[in-house]
Scaffold this motif. Structure first.
Motif, short mmCIF file in Angstrom:
data_model
loop_
_atom_site.label_atom_id
_atom_site.label_comp_id
_atom_site.label_asym_id
_atom_site.label_seq_id
_atom_site.Cartn_x
_atom_site.Cartn_y
_atom_site.Cartn_z
N ARG A 198 -23.15 29.85 -169.03
CA ARG A 198 -24.25 29.20 -168.29
C ARG A 198 -24.86 30.16 -167.28
O ARG A 198 -26.08 30.21 -167.10
N LYS A 199 -24.00 30.94 -166.61
CA LYS A 199 -24.50 31.90 -165.63
C LYS A 199 -25.40 32.94 -166.29
O LYS A 199 -26.50 33.22 -165.80
N TRP A 200 -24.95 33.48 -167.40
CA TRP A 200 -25.73 34.55 -168.04
C TRP A 200 -26.99 34.03 -168.71
O TRP A 200 -27.99 34.76 -168.80
N LEU A 201 -26.99 32.80 -169.16
CA LEU A 201 -28.23 32.22 -169.69
C LEU A 201 -29.26 32.05 -168.58
O LEU A 201 -30.46 32.25 -168.80
N ALA A 202 -28.81 31.69 -167.37
CA ALA A 202 -29.73 31.61 -166.23
C ALA A 202 -30.27 33.00 -165.90
O ALA A 202 -31.46 33.17 -165.61
N VAL A 203 -29.40 34.00 -165.92
CA VAL A 203 -29.86 35.38 -165.68
C VAL A 203 -30.87 35.80 -166.74
O VAL A 203 -31.90 36.42 -166.42
N GLN A 204 -30.62 35.44 -167.98
CA GLN A 204 -31.54 35.79 -169.06
C GLN A 204 -32.92 35.19 -168.83
O GLN A 204 -33.94 35.84 -169.06
N SER A 205 -32.97 33.94 -168.37
CA SER A 205 -34.25 33.30 -168.09
C SER A 205 -34.99 34.02 -166.97
O SER A 205 -36.20 34.27 -167.08
N ALA A 206 -34.28 34.36 -165.91
CA ALA A 206 -34.92 35.05 -164.78
C ALA A 206 -35.41 36.44 -165.19
O ALA A 206 -36.52 36.84 -164.84
N VAL A 207 -34.59 37.16 -165.94
CA VAL A 207 -34.99 38.50 -166.39
C VAL A 207 -36.20 38.40 -167.31
O VAL A 207 -37.10 39.26 -167.28
N GLY A 208 -36.25 37.36 -168.14
CA GLY A 208 -37.39 37.18 -169.03
C GLY A 208 -38.70 37.06 -168.28
O GLY A 208 -39.73 37.61 -168.69
N SER A 209 -38.67 36.34 -167.17
CA SER A 209 -39.88 36.20 -166.35
C SER A 209 -40.30 37.54 -165.76
O SER A 209 -41.47 37.93 -165.83
N LEU A 210 -39.33 38.26 -165.18
CA LEU A 210 -39.65 39.53 -164.55
C LEU A 210 -40.10 40.57 -165.58
O LEU A 210 -41.04 41.33 -165.34
N SER A 211 -39.44 40.58 -166.74
CA SER A 211 -39.82 41.56 -167.76
C SER A 211 -41.19 41.24 -168.33
O SER A 211 -41.95 42.15 -168.68
N THR A 266 -26.65 34.05 -180.29
CA THR A 266 -25.40 33.63 -180.93
C THR A 266 -24.22 34.37 -180.33
O THR A 266 -23.17 33.78 -180.05
N LEU A 267 -24.38 35.68 -180.13
CA LEU A 267 -23.31 36.46 -179.53
C LEU A 267 -23.00 36.01 -178.11
O LEU A 267 -21.85 36.09 -177.66
N MET A 268 -24.01 35.54 -177.40
CA MET A 268 -23.75 35.02 -176.06
C MET A 268 -22.80 33.83 -176.13
O MET A 268 -21.93 33.65 -175.26
N GLY A 269 -22.94 33.02 -177.18
CA GLY A 269 -22.01 31.91 -177.37
C GLY A 269 -20.65 32.37 -177.87
O GLY A 269 -19.62 31.79 -177.52
N ASP A 270 -20.62 33.42 -178.69
CA ASP A 270 -19.35 33.93 -179.22
C ASP A 270 -18.51 34.61 -178.15
O ASP A 270 -17.28 34.47 -178.12
N PHE A 271 -19.15 35.36 -177.28
CA PHE A 271 -18.43 36.20 -176.32
C PHE A 271 -17.95 35.43 -175.08
O PHE A 271 -16.97 35.84 -174.46
N TYR A 272 -18.63 34.35 -174.71
CA TYR A 272 -18.38 33.75 -173.41
C TYR A 272 -18.08 32.26 -173.51
O TYR A 272 -18.77 31.53 -174.23
N LEU A 292 -35.89 25.17 -168.55
CA LEU A 292 -35.83 24.60 -169.89
C LEU A 292 -35.05 25.47 -170.88
O LEU A 292 -34.14 24.97 -171.57
N ILE A 293 -35.41 26.75 -170.98
CA ILE A 293 -34.82 27.57 -172.04
C ILE A 293 -33.29 27.71 -171.90
O ILE A 293 -32.57 27.47 -172.87
N PRO A 294 -32.75 28.07 -170.72
CA PRO A 294 -31.29 28.14 -170.66
C PRO A 294 -30.61 26.80 -170.89
O PRO A 294 -29.53 26.74 -171.47
N ALA A 295 -31.26 25.70 -170.47
CA ALA A 295 -30.68 24.38 -170.70
C ALA A 295 -30.58 24.07 -172.19
O ALA A 295 -29.56 23.58 -172.68
N LEU A 296 -31.65 24.36 -172.93
CA LEU A 296 -31.65 24.07 -174.36
C LEU A 296 -30.70 24.98 -175.14
O LEU A 296 -29.98 24.52 -176.03
N ILE A 297 -30.69 26.28 -174.80
CA ILE A 297 -29.77 27.19 -175.49
C ILE A 297 -28.32 26.79 -175.19
O ILE A 297 -27.46 26.79 -176.07
N ASN A 298 -28.05 26.45 -173.94
CA ASN A 298 -26.70 26.04 -173.56
C ASN A 298 -26.27 24.80 -174.34
O ASN A 298 -25.13 24.69 -174.81
N TRP A 299 -27.17 23.84 -174.47
CA TRP A 299 -26.91 22.62 -175.23
C TRP A 299 -26.62 22.96 -176.69
O TRP A 299 -25.66 22.46 -177.29
#
Length: 408
Positions: free
Chosen positions: A150-163, A138-144, A326-333
């Motif tokens: 969209r850029k940071w949601l893509a980063v979040q997805s990539a970091v999720g895989s690596l983590s 929610t804060l990602m939507g509030d702050f940006y 999928l995940i960044p696309a759905l959260i972004n939507w």
């Protein structure tokens, strides 16, 4: 007197309108969202050790799996309530309390010996995870606004895989020091708490240049569509994620290290999917869903039909590209369809729908495997479901498609 008062500086905590979130805040939120992932994956490598430690308990066959999955169940059931509280009580204070509670509840089993007590702490952990998962997004939507979001949601997805890969590895290493070892990972919540405390603030509600702002009622119909699509896609998302190791085993890969390596290679598809989303992020959700379903159809049908491990890895990688998108696309939507006043509860509904899909997916595969005569046939069937869904989405008239984001 009024002139003197006008010259007095505003107290720092109240002067939030001048503050603008940047890369630091985004990275803190990205790593905050990894805490719920740690709740599940950190214990997966030590399941055999847990069985050895608590196997004498009369209900061990039920309680040990519950220890692993309890947080995910809480996220599925409690995320909508977490979102409601975020809208009513504020984001930051709720998130700080949840991250602090996460560290305490997550680390508690390090000192516990009773299986029931450990499971109770895991349910408490799940309550905090529901809040963290919902409020951080929610804060990602509030702050940006849309473009950096969209850029940071893509980063979040990539970091999720690596983590996820890193947590499995580190959890296995810490498990070598005893079954309590992986619970040390939960101490990471405390530095994240400190970063949130120092570098974030409660977002100021502002009028966004979007048609969704100003609505007095919660967008029930739109969120119903988003939740339904999310639930359906989540069931397909977890087919490859949860079944790929069994497929490798059926193809003759029996060494756990080899299975882990094959899974890690396939997992490289997730950051590729995040990059693909970033490239297509300005397209509407229709394009994103078509791309994801195409990748799921190719990946799942290929995985079920694979006659060798290399082909299975290749098919799994294709499916993982879809997972990464999928995940960044759905959260972004979801974020783009909600005004600030309803963003918390909307994200909570989305989170609940996604984790319910996680819960349903393995049962769906089991039922299909029983009906169709095996795991491979079930995976192919779900690839076929993806293909049918792809055709349905493709044929939806353009005038009823919903954009992935507005300008909010």
């Amino acid at each position: 007197m009024s002139n003197v008062e006008s010259l007095a500086p505003l107290p720092f905590p109240e002067n939030h309108e001048a503050r603008q979130a940047g890369a630091l805040q985004a990275l803190i939120l990205v790593f905050t969202t990894q805490l719920p992932i740690m709740g599940l994956l950190s214990l997966v490598p030590i399941i055999p050790i847990l069985i050895q430690q608590f196997g004498q308990h009369p209900d061990a066959k039920f309680l040990i799996p519950l220890m692993i999955t309890a947080p995910s169940v809480c996220i599925a059931l409690l995320s909508p309530m977490a979102g409601f509280l975020a809208d009513r009580l504020g984001r930051r204070r709720l998130l700080l309390g949840a991250v602090l509670g996460y560290g305490v509840c997550g680390f508690a089993p390090f000192f516990l010996e009773d299986l029931v007590g450990i499971i109770a702490s895991r349910f408490c952990l799940g309550i905090t995870e529901a809040i963290i998962m919902t409020v951080a997004n929610t804060l990602m939507g509030d702050f940006y606004p849309p473009e950096p979001r969209r850029k940071w949601l893509a980063v979040q997805s990539a970091v999720g895989s690596l983590s996820g890969t890193a947590l499995l590895f580190v959890g296995g290493i810490l498990g070598g020091y005893g079954w309590q070892g992986p619970f040390l990972l939960y101490l990471l919540a405390f530095p994240i708490f400190a970063l949130l405390m120092i570098f974030t603030w409660e977002p100021v509600s502002h009028r966004e240049p979007s048609g969704v702002v100003g609505n007095e009622r919660f967008p029930v119909r739109q969120m119903g569509i988003i939740a339904s699509v999310t639930l359906f896609c989540a069931v397909l998302y977890y087919v490859e994620v949860l079944q790929v190791s069994q497929v490798f085993h059926l193809l003759g890969l029996t060494n756990t290290a080899d299975i882990g390596m094959a899974g890690a290679i396939a997992g490289l598809g997730v950051p590729l999917g995040a990059v693909l989303f970033a490239k297509l992020s300005k397209q509407d959700i229709h394009v994103h869903v078509v791309m994801v379903l195409t990748l799921f159809a190719i990946g799942l049908i290929g995985l079920g039909q694979a006659g060798s491990v290399p082909w299975a890895v290749a098919a799994a990688l294709v499916a993982q590209v879809g997972c990464g998108m999928l995940i960044p696309a759905l959260i972004n939507w979801c974020l783009g369809s909600l005004s600030a006043q309803y963003r918390g509860r909307g994200v909570g509904i989305w989170t609940g729908a996604f984790f319910i899909g996680q819960f349903i997916s393995p049962f769906t595969v089991t039922l299909l495997a029983s009906a169709l005569g095996g795991l491979a046939a079930a995976i192919v069937a779900l690839g076929g479901v993806s293909l049918v869904a792809l055709l349905v989405v493709w044929l939806i008239p353009r005038n009823v498609r919903q954009p992935s984001t507005q300008t909010s």
